[in-house]
Motif scaffolding. Structure first.
Motif, PDB file in Angstrom:
ATOM      1  N   SER A 448      -0.934  -3.315  -3.544  1.00  0.00           N
ATOM      2  CA  SER A 448       0.046  -3.881  -4.351  1.00  0.00           C
ATOM      3  C   SER A 448      -0.299  -4.544  -5.558  1.00  0.00           C
ATOM      4  CB  SER A 448       0.995  -4.980  -3.588  1.00  0.00           C
ATOM      5  OG  SER A 448       0.248  -6.123  -3.064  1.00  0.00           O
ATOM      6  N   PHE A 449       0.375  -4.772  -6.859  1.00  0.00           N
ATOM      7  CA  PHE A 449      -0.102  -5.422  -7.874  1.00  0.00           C
ATOM      8  C   PHE A 449      -0.294  -6.993  -7.424  1.00  0.00           C
ATOM      9  CE2 PHE A 449       1.920  -1.656  -9.699  1.00  0.00           C
ATOM     10  CZ  PHE A 449       0.976  -1.234 -10.599  1.00  0.00           C
ATOM     11  N   ARG A 450      -1.243  -7.599  -7.857  1.00  0.00           N
ATOM     12  CA  ARG A 450      -1.346  -9.062  -7.989  1.00  0.00           C
ATOM     13  C   ARG A 450      -0.549  -9.618  -8.916  1.00  0.00           C
ATOM     14  NH1 ARG A 450      -5.291 -10.980  -4.441  1.00  0.00           N
ATOM     15  NH2 ARG A 450      -6.946  -9.582  -3.894  1.00  0.00           N
ATOM     16  N   GLU A 451       0.211 -10.999  -8.700  1.00  0.00           N
ATOM     17  CA  GLU A 451       0.805 -11.554  -9.765  1.00  0.00           C
ATOM     18  C   GLU A 451       0.048 -11.439 -11.190  1.00  0.00           C
ATOM     19  OE1 GLU A 451       3.913 -12.148  -9.982  1.00  0.00           O
ATOM     20  OE2 GLU A 451       4.783 -11.933  -7.816  1.00  0.00           O
ATOM     21  N   GLN A 452       0.524 -11.289 -12.269  1.00  0.00           N
ATOM     22  CA  GLN A 452       0.033 -11.582 -13.406  1.00  0.00           C
ATOM     23  C   GLN A 452       0.091 -13.136 -13.603  1.00  0.00           C
ATOM     24  OE1 GLN A 452       2.418  -8.780 -15.697  1.00  0.00           O
ATOM     25  NE2 GLN A 452       0.593  -7.496 -16.216  1.00  0.00           N
TER      26      GLN A 452
END
Length: 457
Positions: A448-452
């Protein structure tokens, strides 16, 4: 034709497309003992499974080319499984115009290449059931659990859906039957008539959003049409001098293939690379695609490769890895700081290199910030599995870790991994076998994408 009947027509043609028809499907274990019949293992919750897959939830988890001309026949092999009736109604759609192979080793425009859009959608659940029915005489695949590398409490439920990535060297059919010499694997276990069902069953069980394959020599007549009917865009790149072409009655050269689910991603760019070493082109290739996630709008770069095999070629593998990394830096740095990736990167492949090799160190120390997903299965998070391939050839037994899923650890997090089967599950005759189609194990993870940073403010 409704999806269920269409799936039946498609897979019925698969069933009769090589060495004999249904009557030829007698299974034998080494030593002449019949392979056990009975229900096949199917991962819990496979109906509609997948990271962003087709309808439904993921399985429960536990903590913890067109054939070339002029090939010189050298090694004999069985029928390659082609048939004028292959895939039934699907073949009719494909026969209206040939699949054009894209220009090799060059950038492609988005959504161009050898895909055929407009094919009627297949029902993945029906396809899976028919794979299992066709394989009911074979022993079950080894049971493999999806595990949380950091424990179930670490899983987040408030972020965007995870992305399921599968990496697999599926064993080229020409090599398996004609050249590789798996002395403990009966030739009957390798026939394409049923081995293709084993490969498709594995893919359909886990339904990845991104699928990276190596040693694909049945792309145009098997994987591209089936995966297109399941909603995948694909790209294929053959080796310039594939060893498959040395095998009599081959199905063309083997190469790398990259598939992604159209419902999850849109294509921004494709690069076909012929890897170089010391400024000279080699026989190994890579596909690099830049995708945009439809759910988040974020970009993701995915690469698939297959580096030079065999002992004694360590320096060449290292040079090939360096060339691939340089290309990836160029592709992913657009819009970012010098030497840094502007968006996340996933690199899948059969590197033919154990963790002690220089090419592994190149990837683990790259400025791109890559880490190997399968290290997370170890207790310290720093050790690769004991094996991703296990085979017996005339030269002896080989048990090695050669396959990897690399990911940008600062931008992506690994939520789940598909555990590896035990030695007992693999069996004394190792791989491939009646219950597993390749000498390499598939790798799979949910990322999953980490939070920007700006989203956290």
């Amino acid at each position: 034709m409704n999806p269920a009947r269409r799936c039946s027509a498609l897979l019925n043609q698969l069933c009769v497309s090589s060495r004999g028809g249904p009557a030829a499907r007698r299974q034998f274990q080494p030593g002449g003992v019949s392979a056990p019949a009975g229900p096949r293992y199917c991962h819990p919750g496979v109906g509609g499974v997948g990271g962003g897959g087709v309808g439904g939830t993921k399985p429960q988890v536990k903590p913890s080319g067109a054939p070339p001309t002029g090939a010189t026949p050298v090694c004999p092999m069985g029928s390659n499984g082609s048939s004028s009736r292959l895939f039934g109604t699907l073949a009719q759609s494909l026969s209206s115009a040939p699949l054009a192979q894209p220009d090799l080793y060059s950038d492609q425009s988005p959504d161009q290449g050898p895909d055929r859009e407009g094919l009627a959608a297949a029902d993945p659940d029906q396809l899976l059931r028919e794979c299992e029915e066709a394989l009911q005489r074979r022993p079950a695949r080894p049971h493999r659990d999806l595990v949380y590398p950091s424990g179930p409490a670490a899983r987040r439920h408030d972020h965007d859906p995870s992305i399921r990535v599968m990496q697999w060297n599926i064993l080229a059919q020409a090599l398996g039957e004609g050249k590789d010499g798996f002395i403990r694997c009966p030739l009957d276990a390798l026939n394409w008539q049923e081995r293709k069902y084993l490969i498709l069953e594995e893919i359909l069980t886990y339904r990845p959003d991104i699928l990276c394959l190596q040693e694909v020599d049945h792309y145009y007549d098997t994987f591209q049409p089936i995966m297109a009917s399941l909603g995948y865009h694909s790209s294929f790149l053959a080796k310039p001098w594939s060893p498959c072409l040395d095998v009599e009655r081959n199905n063309g050269p083997d190469g790398c293939a990259l598939f992604y689910r159209r419902s999850r991603f849109s294509l921004l760019a494709t690069a076909h690379l012929r890897l170089s070493a010391m400024m000279l082109p080699t026989n190994q290739v890579a596909i690099v695609q830049t995708l945009r996630c439809r759910a988040t709008g974020r970009r993701l770069c995915v690469a698939v490769t297959h580096l030079k095999a065999r002992s004694g070629w360590e320096r060449l593998r290292s040079a090939q890895g360096a060339d691939l990394l340089q290309n990836l830096r160029t592709i992913t740095s657009r819009g970012g700081e010098a030497g840094q990736s502007a968006f996340p990167l996933i690199v899948c492949g059969d590197f033919n290199a154990e963790p002690s090799e220089d090419v592994y160190r190149r990837f683990s120390s790259s400025p791109l910030g890559l880490d190997s997903a399968y290290k997370l299965l170890s207790s310290d998070g720093q050790t690769e599995p004991a094996y991703t391939t296990w085979k017996i050839r005339p030269s002896g037994e080989s048990c090695s870790t050669l396959d990897y899923i690399w990911y940008s650890h600062d931008a992506l997090s690994v939520e789940t991994l598909l555990d590896l089967p035990t030695e007992e599950q693999i069996g004394p005759d190792r791989l491939p076998s009646y219950h597993y189609p390749s000498d390499h194990l598939s790798l799979l993870c949910d990322v999953s994408f980490r939070e920007q940073p700006h989203r956290l403010m």
